[in-house]
Design a protein around this motif. Sequence first.
Motif, PDB file in Angstrom:
ATOM      1  N   UNK A  90     -49.773 -23.035  60.143  1.00 34.92           N
ATOM      2  CA  UNK A  90     -50.906 -22.722  59.379  1.00 34.92           C
ATOM      3  C   UNK A  90     -50.933 -21.954  58.094  1.00 34.92           C
ATOM      4  N   UNK A  91     -49.980 -21.127  57.953  1.00 38.56           N
ATOM      5  CA  UNK A  91     -49.541 -20.449  56.455  1.00 38.56           C
ATOM      6  C   UNK A  91     -48.875 -21.398  55.717  1.00 38.56           C
ATOM      7  N   UNK A  92     -48.174 -22.242  56.047  1.00 42.99           N
ATOM      8  CA  UNK A  92     -47.379 -23.502  55.194  1.00 42.99           C
ATOM      9  C   UNK A  92     -48.608 -24.476  54.862  1.00 42.99           C
ATOM     10  N   UNK A  93     -49.460 -24.474  55.600  1.00 42.03           N
ATOM     11  CA  UNK A  93     -50.527 -25.450  55.097  1.00 42.03           C
ATOM     12  C   UNK A  93     -51.261 -24.855  54.111  1.00 42.03           C
ATOM     13  N   UNK A  94     -51.731 -23.768  54.460  1.00 42.34           N
ATOM     14  CA  UNK A  94     -52.461 -23.022  53.360  1.00 42.34           C
ATOM     15  C   UNK A  94     -51.578 -22.818  51.937  1.00 42.34           C
ATOM     16  N   UNK A  95     -50.456 -22.582  52.128  1.00 41.25           N
ATOM     17  CA  UNK A  95     -49.683 -22.550  50.894  1.00 41.25           C
ATOM     18  C   UNK A  95     -49.579 -23.844  50.245  1.00 41.25           C
ATOM     19  N   UNK A  96     -49.439 -24.844  50.815  1.00 42.20           N
ATOM     20  CA  UNK A  96     -49.359 -26.222  50.316  1.00 42.20           C
ATOM     21  C   UNK A  96     -50.935 -26.688  49.539  1.00 42.20           C
ATOM     22  N   UNK A  97     -51.980 -26.068  50.097  1.00 39.63           N
ATOM     23  CA  UNK A  97     -53.139 -26.238  49.658  1.00 39.63           C
ATOM     24  C   UNK A  97     -53.298 -25.645  48.198  1.00 39.63           C
ATOM     25  N   UNK A  98     -52.854 -24.116  48.164  1.00 36.96           N
ATOM     26  CA  UNK A  98     -52.813 -23.405  47.226  1.00 36.96           C
ATOM     27  C   UNK A  98     -52.055 -23.930  45.855  1.00 36.96           C
ATOM     28  N   UNK A  99     -50.809 -24.807  46.189  1.00 38.95           N
ATOM     29  CA  UNK A  99     -50.194 -25.171  45.126  1.00 38.95           C
ATOM     30  C   UNK A  99     -50.961 -26.814  44.954  1.00 38.95           C
ATOM     31  N   UNK A 100     -52.008 -27.212  45.329  1.00 43.57           N
ATOM     32  CA  UNK A 100     -52.693 -28.292  44.966  1.00 43.57           C
ATOM     33  C   UNK A 100     -51.991 -29.459  45.631  1.00 43.57           C
ATOM     34  N   UNK A 101     -51.462 -29.416  46.563  1.00 44.03           N
ATOM     35  CA  UNK A 101     -50.642 -30.628  47.403  1.00 44.03           C
ATOM     36  C   UNK A 101     -51.888 -31.137  47.950  1.00 44.03           C
ATOM     37  N   UNK A 102     -51.905 -32.673  48.040  1.00 39.33           N
ATOM     38  CA  UNK A 102     -52.906 -33.206  48.860  1.00 39.33           C
ATOM     39  C   UNK A 102     -52.402 -33.737  50.072  1.00 39.33           C
ATOM     40  N   UNK A 103     -51.158 -33.778  50.410  1.00 38.57           N
ATOM     41  CA  UNK A 103     -50.602 -34.360  51.747  1.00 38.57           C
ATOM     42  C   UNK A 103     -49.548 -33.378  52.103  1.00 38.57           C
ATOM     43  N   UNK A 104     -49.242 -33.256  53.450  1.00 39.14           N
ATOM     44  CA  UNK A 104     -48.234 -32.648  53.969  1.00 39.14           C
ATOM     45  C   UNK A 104     -47.272 -33.839  54.964  1.00 39.14           C
ATOM     46  N   UNK A 105     -45.961 -34.024  54.696  1.00 45.12           N
ATOM     47  CA  UNK A 105     -45.253 -34.651  55.573  1.00 45.12           C
ATOM     48  C   UNK A 105     -44.284 -33.962  56.453  1.00 45.12           C
ATOM     49  N   UNK A 106     -43.869 -34.628  57.632  1.00 43.58           N
ATOM     50  CA  UNK A 106     -42.643 -33.959  58.282  1.00 43.58           C
ATOM     51  C   UNK A 106     -41.898 -35.084  59.091  1.00 43.58           C
ATOM     52  N   UNK A 107     -40.740 -34.801  59.638  1.00 37.26           N
ATOM     53  CA  UNK A 107     -39.992 -35.432  60.610  1.00 37.26           C
ATOM     54  C   UNK A 107     -39.756 -34.580  61.827  1.00 37.26           C
ATOM     55  N   UNK A 108     -39.966 -35.339  62.968  1.00 36.33           N
ATOM     56  CA  UNK A 108     -39.533 -34.677  63.992  1.00 36.33           C
ATOM     57  C   UNK A 108     -38.975 -35.595  65.162  1.00 36.33           C
ATOM     58  N   UNK A 109     -37.999 -34.942  65.832  1.00 32.50           N
ATOM     59  CA  UNK A 109     -37.279 -35.751  66.971  1.00 32.50           C
ATOM     60  C   UNK A 109     -38.149 -36.387  67.943  1.00 32.50           C
ATOM     61  N   UNK A 110     -37.940 -37.569  68.207  1.00 36.24           N
ATOM     62  CA  UNK A 110     -38.918 -38.075  69.264  1.00 36.24           C
ATOM     63  C   UNK A 110     -38.940 -37.280  70.628  1.00 36.24           C
ATOM     64  N   UNK A 111     -37.710 -36.768  70.874  1.00 34.18           N
ATOM     65  CA  UNK A 111     -37.732 -35.831  72.147  1.00 34.18           C
ATOM     66  C   UNK A 111     -38.497 -34.563  72.065  1.00 34.18           C
ATOM     67  N   UNK A 112     -38.805 -33.869  70.851  1.00 33.26           N
ATOM     68  CA  UNK A 112     -39.206 -32.869  70.721  1.00 33.26           C
ATOM     69  C   UNK A 112     -40.802 -32.877  70.930  1.00 33.26           C
ATOM     70  N   UNK A 113     -41.189 -32.630  72.210  1.00 31.90           N
ATOM     71  CA  UNK A 113     -42.450 -32.665  72.716  1.00 31.90           C
ATOM     72  C   UNK A 113     -43.236 -31.411  72.343  1.00 31.90           C
ATOM     73  N   UNK A 114     -42.583 -30.220  72.219  1.00 29.14           N
ATOM     74  CA  UNK A 114     -43.453 -29.287  71.853  1.00 29.14           C
ATOM     75  C   UNK A 114     -43.895 -29.056  70.452  1.00 29.14           C
ATOM     76  N   UNK A 115     -42.751 -29.644  69.694  1.00 31.73           N
ATOM     77  CA  UNK A 115     -43.274 -29.761  68.250  1.00 31.73           C
ATOM     78  C   UNK A 115     -44.149 -30.758  67.913  1.00 31.73           C
ATOM     79  N   UNK A 116     -44.189 -32.011  68.610  1.00 40.03           N
ATOM     80  CA  UNK A 116     -44.976 -33.010  68.449  1.00 40.03           C
ATOM     81  C   UNK A 116     -46.470 -32.521  68.896  1.00 40.03           C
ATOM     82  N   UNK A 117     -46.536 -31.610  69.963  1.00 41.29           N
ATOM     83  CA  UNK A 117     -47.892 -31.081  70.700  1.00 41.29           C
ATOM     84  C   UNK A 117     -48.450 -30.202  69.340  1.00 41.29           C
TER      85      UNK A 117
END
Length: 143
Positions: free
Chosen positions: A86-113
Amino acid sequence: MIFREMTQQDLNEVVQLEQLCFKEPWTKENCLYELNENPFSHGWLLIDETIVGYAFLWETFEMAQLARIGINPQVRKKGYGDILLKHLIERAKEQECEFMTLDVRVSNEAALRLYQKNEFIQVNVSKGYYPDGEDAIVMTRAL
């Protein structure tokens, strides 16, 4: 709880956490590159007496990319990942970013949630993305 920008003095602890958090951890040199040479990269820490989480966020014009995020395995399932994201999302908004992207392992269920809870949606699958051949799910969210 403190959210602050990473410094070189934090790197030894961050590299130790990196080794605990990932199958293919970044080296100290990788982290140094992100702090000192990549003009788009910002390292962030979440501190609750000690460093409980860290992240590298790339801010490039209208796009933010979550390059790395890790939570100390000893304190997982306590909400720190959600707080840091949530802090990172707010930081990106403050920097006037319009989107945030990421890559996550298909097996990382906790991160996907965690990412789905924070409104990230799957937009692609990168086949064989990781060195061990595992696929990555590419996710994004509007800011």
